[in-house]
Design a protein around this motif. Structure first.
Motif, PDB file in Angstrom:
ATOM      1  N   GLN A 188       0.844  -1.187   0.000  1.00 56.61           N
ATOM      2  CA  GLN A 188       0.000   0.000   0.000  1.00 56.61           C
ATOM      3  C   GLN A 188       0.881   1.238   0.000  1.00 56.61           C
ATOM      4  N   GLY A 189       0.311   2.320  -0.462  1.00 57.79           N
ATOM      5  CA  GLY A 189       1.060   3.576  -0.498  1.00 57.79           C
ATOM      6  C   GLY A 189       1.286   4.051  -1.916  1.00 57.79           C
ATOM      7  N   ILE A 190       2.488   4.500  -2.194  1.00 59.63           N
ATOM      8  CA  ILE A 190       2.830   5.039  -3.509  1.00 59.63           C
ATOM      9  C   ILE A 190       2.700   3.946  -4.564  1.00 59.63           C
ATOM     10  N   PRO A 191       1.918   4.156  -5.609  1.00 65.89           N
ATOM     11  CA  PRO A 191       1.830   3.126  -6.652  1.00 65.89           C
ATOM     12  C   PRO A 191       3.137   3.009  -7.426  1.00 65.89           C
ATOM     13  N   LEU A 192       3.610   1.785  -7.581  1.00 59.57           N
ATOM     14  CA  LEU A 192       4.845   1.487  -8.303  1.00 59.57           C
ATOM     15  C   LEU A 192       4.533   0.422  -9.342  1.00 59.57           C
ATOM     16  N   VAL A 193       4.491   0.825 -10.603  1.00 54.51           N
ATOM     17  CA  VAL A 193       4.150  -0.075 -11.698  1.00 54.51           C
ATOM     18  C   VAL A 193       5.437  -0.611 -12.313  1.00 54.51           C
ATOM     19  N   CYS A 194       5.530  -1.948 -12.423  1.00 52.28           N
ATOM     20  CA  CYS A 194       6.757  -2.593 -12.882  1.00 52.28           C
ATOM     21  C   CYS A 194       6.545  -3.260 -14.231  1.00 52.28           C
TER      22      CYS A 194
ATOM     23  N   ILE B  65       2.964  -2.093  -4.971  1.00 53.48           N
ATOM     24  CA  ILE B  65       3.745  -2.582  -6.101  1.00 53.48           C
ATOM     25  C   ILE B  65       2.831  -3.381  -7.024  1.00 53.48           C
ATOM     26  N   ILE B  66       2.857  -3.025  -8.293  1.00 56.79           N
ATOM     27  CA  ILE B  66       1.961  -3.617  -9.286  1.00 56.79           C
ATOM     28  C   ILE B  66       2.797  -4.035 -10.498  1.00 56.79           C
ATOM     29  N   ALA B  67       2.699  -5.300 -10.870  1.00 58.74           N
ATOM     30  CA  ALA B  67       3.420  -5.793 -12.050  1.00 58.74           C
ATOM     31  C   ALA B  67       2.415  -6.466 -12.980  1.00 58.74           C
ATOM     32  N   PHE B  68       2.363  -6.024 -14.232  1.00 59.86           N
ATOM     33  CA  PHE B  68       1.390  -6.600 -15.158  1.00 59.86           C
ATOM     34  C   PHE B  68       2.064  -7.250 -16.354  1.00 59.86           C
ATOM     35  N   ASP B  69       1.336  -8.199 -16.940  1.00 54.24           N
ATOM     36  CA  ASP B  69       1.782  -8.852 -18.170  1.00 54.24           C
ATOM     37  C   ASP B  69       1.269  -8.056 -19.368  1.00 54.24           C
ATOM     38  N   LEU B  70       2.164  -7.660 -20.242  1.00 57.64           N
ATOM     39  CA  LEU B  70       1.728  -7.045 -21.484  1.00 57.64           C
ATOM     40  C   LEU B  70       0.813  -8.012 -22.254  1.00 57.64           C
ATOM     41  N   PRO B  71      -0.102  -7.503 -23.071  1.00 57.07           N
ATOM     42  CA  PRO B  71      -0.857  -8.396 -23.956  1.00 57.07           C
ATOM     43  C   PRO B  71       0.097  -9.302 -24.744  1.00 57.07           C
ATOM     44  N   TRP B  72      -0.317 -10.563 -24.962  1.00 52.97           N
ATOM     45  CA  TRP B  72       0.483 -11.607 -25.591  1.00 52.97           C
ATOM     46  C   TRP B  72       1.504 -12.239 -24.637  1.00 52.97           C
ATOM     47  N   HIS B  73       1.651 -11.727 -23.429  1.00 53.82           N
ATOM     48  CA  HIS B  73       2.662 -12.215 -22.502  1.00 53.82           C
ATOM     49  C   HIS B  73       2.011 -12.844 -21.269  1.00 53.82           C
ATOM     50  N   GLY B  74       2.669 -13.878 -20.720  1.00 49.52           N
ATOM     51  CA  GLY B  74       2.215 -14.452 -19.469  1.00 49.52           C
ATOM     52  C   GLY B  74       0.747 -14.834 -19.512  1.00 49.52           C
TER      53      GLY B  74
END
Length: 285
Positions: free
Chosen positions: A31-37, A63-72
């Motif tokens: 929680q807190g400052i959003p950090l997109v990875c 901390i937020i990590a997402f899969d690009l489209p076509w990935h994962g």
């Protein structure tokens, strides 16, 4: 430890990217400052699992990590007809901004590695006011090609093994064997032609030479960190790029290669912790 449940939670968010709906998978913790990875070319958000599980960081950062489209776990869009996948600067930028908007993130920090580091520079050029800080790992305005991408998607070779073999030399020799193999495993699992499609952005469309001087670090701080063993984006590439950006902070990370967050998480932590602390202190003041 048997029974240990890691803290990150995985979800899907529906994101409109330039008029096309995408179902994007992401994991988050804290929680807190959003950090997109942002993960590297041909891989997915598993590269960030150590950061997501770091109890000290997640006290102050969402901390937020997402899969690009076509990935994962992020599929191609429903209207995909099987045509060749190619990532462009425009589409990559649209995807990041649309994802942040869909989650209603307030001036997030964005940290990307490799292609993620390159696109961070483009965010700094064109959209700096939307972000609290930008962190580029293994980032530079351009890298000269050093391999034939045609080998990455051929019917007569195993694409995943070729992709993993290609990047294996970019892992520092000091990296723990288990972390090295985990990093390469994600490459062995990539969809056909996805790594090659990402490299269209990295090698062709995402050439930022002549543009990075426009970056204003007073609007959004920029931190560039590169592993000393990275010969794809070498420390010299990063230093050269930073030399034309007033106020950019550069660190060469010892005993690390092209995948610092996954190939040697403990060593990477030594370098990223001070950066995240600085950002946190600026946010608190």
């Amino acid at each position: 430890m048997t029974g240990y449940i890691e803290p990150m939670v995985g979800r899907y968010v529906h994101v409109d990217i330039d008029g096309t709906m995408h179902r994007i998978y992401f994991e988050e913790a804290g929680q807190g400052i959003p950090l997109v990875c942002l993960h590297t070319a041909g891989s997915d958000n598993r590269q960030w699992r150590y950061l997501l599980a770091d109890e000290e960081f997640t006290k102050h950062y969402r901390i937020i990590a997402f899969d690009l489209p076509w990935h994962g776990k992020s599929n191609p869009p429903a209207n995909w007809d099987g045509s060749e996948y190619q990532l462009t600067t425009k589409r990559y930028t649209q995807t990041i901004r649309a994802f942040c908007s869909a989650l209603d993130l307030d001036k997030p920090v964005v940290m990307g590695c490799s292609i993620g580091g390159r696109i961070v520079l483009n965010l700094a050029i064109d959209h700096a006011s939307e972000f609290r800080a930008l962190i580029g790992l293994e980032a530079a305005d351009f890298q000269a090609p050093w391999y034939d991408t045609a080998w990455l998607n051929r019917p007569d070779v195993h694409g995943g093994e070729v992709c993993a073999a290609l990047v294996s030399g970019l892992v520092a020799p000091q990296s723990p064997p288990e972390a090295r193999m985990e990093t390469l495993w994600a490459y062995k699992q990539g969809g056909p032609g996805v790594f090659k499609g990402d490299l269209y952005f990295y090698r062709v469309d995402g050439d930022l030479r002549g543009r990075t001087a426009a970056i204003d670090t007073t609007t959004c701080p920029l931190y560039l960190l590169t592993g000393e063993y990275d010969f794809s984006c070498s420390p010299e590439d990063t230093v050269r790029t930073a030399s034309g950006i007033t106020g950019a902070e550069v660190t060469v990370m010892e005993a690390l290669g092209h995948f610092p967050m996954s190939e040697n998480p403990a060593q990477f932590r030594r370098y990223i912790a001070p950066v995240l602390e600085t950002i946190k202190q600026k946010h608190s003041s």
